[in-house]
Design a protein around this motif. Structure first.
Motif, PDB file in Angstrom:
ATOM      1  N   LYS A   1       0.838  -1.215   0.000  1.00  0.00           N
ATOM      2  CA  LYS A   1       0.000   0.000   0.000  1.00  0.00           C
ATOM      3  C   LYS A   1       0.863   1.252   0.000  1.00  0.00           C
TER       4      LYS A   1
ATOM      5  N   LEU B   1      -6.596   7.315  -4.879  1.00  0.00           N
ATOM      6  CA  LEU B   1      -6.634   6.035  -4.160  1.00  0.00           C
ATOM      7  C   LEU B   1      -7.597   5.065  -4.866  1.00  0.00           C
TER       8      LEU B   1
ATOM      9  N   ARG C   1      -6.853   1.533  -6.959  1.00  0.00           N
ATOM     10  CA  ARG C   1      -7.590   0.266  -6.742  1.00  0.00           C
ATOM     11  C   ARG C   1      -8.147  -0.253  -8.061  1.00  0.00           C
TER      12      ARG C   1
ATOM     13  N   SER D   1      -2.175   9.276  -1.080  1.00  0.00           N
ATOM     14  CA  SER D   1      -2.863   9.922  -2.198  1.00  0.00           C
ATOM     15  C   SER D   1      -4.271  10.353  -1.807  1.00  0.00           C
TER      16      SER D   1
ATOM     17  N   ARG E   1      -8.365  10.751  -2.122  1.00  0.00           N
ATOM     18  CA  ARG E   1      -9.354   9.673  -2.372  1.00  0.00           C
ATOM     19  C   ARG E   1      -9.526   9.302  -3.845  1.00  0.00           C
TER      20      ARG E   1
ATOM     21  N   VAL F   1      -2.216  12.266   6.736  1.00  0.00           N
ATOM     22  CA  VAL F   1      -2.340  12.955   5.445  1.00  0.00           C
ATOM     23  C   VAL F   1      -3.701  13.659   5.332  1.00  0.00           C
TER      24      VAL F   1
ATOM     25  N   THR G   1      -0.385   1.950   8.484  1.00  0.00           N
ATOM     26  CA  THR G   1      -0.970   2.396   7.207  1.00  0.00           C
ATOM     27  C   THR G   1      -2.117   3.363   7.508  1.00  0.00           C
TER      28      THR G   1
ATOM     29  N   ARG H   1      -2.413   7.453   6.725  1.00  0.00           N
ATOM     30  CA  ARG H   1      -3.565   7.990   5.992  1.00  0.00           C
ATOM     31  C   ARG H   1      -4.245   9.114   6.803  1.00  0.00           C
TER      32      ARG H   1
END
Lengths: 212, 105
Positions: free
Chosen positions: A59, A72, A76, A67, A69, B50, B43, B47
């Motif tokens: 990831k 992201l 995916r 990054s 949304r 950020v 992780t 997130r």
């Protein structure tokens, strides 16, 4: 200074899979948590723990925690695109037998041989490379490289051309299942384009790589 | 909001916590159901940083190892409150519909 334990060395080996900049900022902290949560007397890193760390490392490499949304979700989708490319390959392989018997009814075996060599074999051979390109662009877009978006546009152009050629040949050369799979792949590509060129995503590609 | 994210933010709601502390808090809040692993935790923390929902509060060196404490930002507090209210409203609606069936008291 005491020698690091076998367990610590094991964890460090797995943590080495993370991107360098992430490791520099977080390795010691994560290691402290791993050692604190390890069962008493444990000598080796557990399989589930390692799998979880490796998933985290993937990831991070794909920029999935940094990054915005839309990017992201695009990453995916690009990973799904890689899987779908292989699914198209599998669909072509599965439907090849029925396609051949339909083809042979109207044309000669020699013509089938030519079609195999010029059209079907190249599709089959390029699919694994195509899947690799989807994954590579997932990585590049996740990291926010400025060339990643034009590169994906080029890939989308190839996917679109492939679909148009497939539709042009129609059911004479491809089974309906092949065309459906290729259309789904094209729709995935279209969704990626919308996401990576969205207003929220654009500033991410204008940053310096070090900030990502 | 994913359950793990919700639980991490909840763990930080009443004060700053370090990584191991968050894992322990999340386990306690979820009644032992959710046990975060280090890879998943970091992780998620990356997130959340950020996204501006958490920030580093302070760093300490304990027994020669780095210990970093995280805390909610005002935006993180707001998001957690909104998510908690949403979940509460959903739970209330579900319980109200289940009550006539005698499944819940």
């Amino acid at each position: 200074m005491t020698e690091p334990s076998r367990l610590e060395r094991g964890y460090r080996r797995v943590l080495a899979c993370y991107p360098k900049e992430f490791r520099r900022a977080n390795e010691e902290e994560i290691l402290a948590v791993l050692l604190a949560t390890a069962a008493e007397g444990r000598q080796r890193a557990g399989l589930a723990e390692c799998a979880d760390l490796l998933r985290g490392a993937i990831k991070m490499h794909l920029g999935m925690s940094r990054s915005p949304r839309p990017v992201l979700n695009a990453v995916r989708l690009m990973c799904a695109g890689a899987v779908l490319t292989l699914a198209v390959l599998a669909t072509v392989l599965v439907t090849l037998g029925s396609l051949r018997s339909d083809f042979i009814q109207n044309f000669t075996a020699a013509q089938w041989h030519t079609v195999m060599l010029t059209q079907i074999v190249p599709v089959l051979a390029s699919a694994p490379i195509g899947a690799g390109v989807w994954l590579w662009l997932a990585w590049a877009n996740g990291r926010g490289y400025d060339w990643a978006r034009p590169a994906f546009m080029a890939l989308f152009g190839v996917v679109t051309t492939g679909l148009l050629l497939g539709v042009g040949e129609g059911t004479a050369l491809y089974a309906p299942a092949d065309l459906i799979a290729a259309t789904v792949l094209w729709l995935v590509g279209l969704a990626v384009i919308v996401l990576i060129f969205s207003k929220t995503a654009s500033p991410y590609y204008q940053q310096e790589p070090a900030q990502q | 909001m994913q359950e793990a994210t919700f639980l991490i933010l909840t763990a930080l709601a009443d004060g700053s916590q370090h990584g191991y502390g968050i894992i322990a808090e999340v386990q306690e809040i979820s009644g032992g159901r959710v046990r975060l692993r280090a890879g998943t935790l970091y992780t998620a923390l990356d997130r959340l940083r950020v996204d501006g929902l958490i920030e580093v509060d302070r760093e300490e060196i304990v027994e020669g190892r780095l210990r970093r404490y995280y805390r909610l930002t005002p935006e993180g507090t707001e998001r957690l409150a909104a998510e908690a209210a949403r979940l509460q409203a959903n739970a209330r609606a579900a319980l109200a519909r289940l009550k006539p069936l005698g499944v819940v008291t």
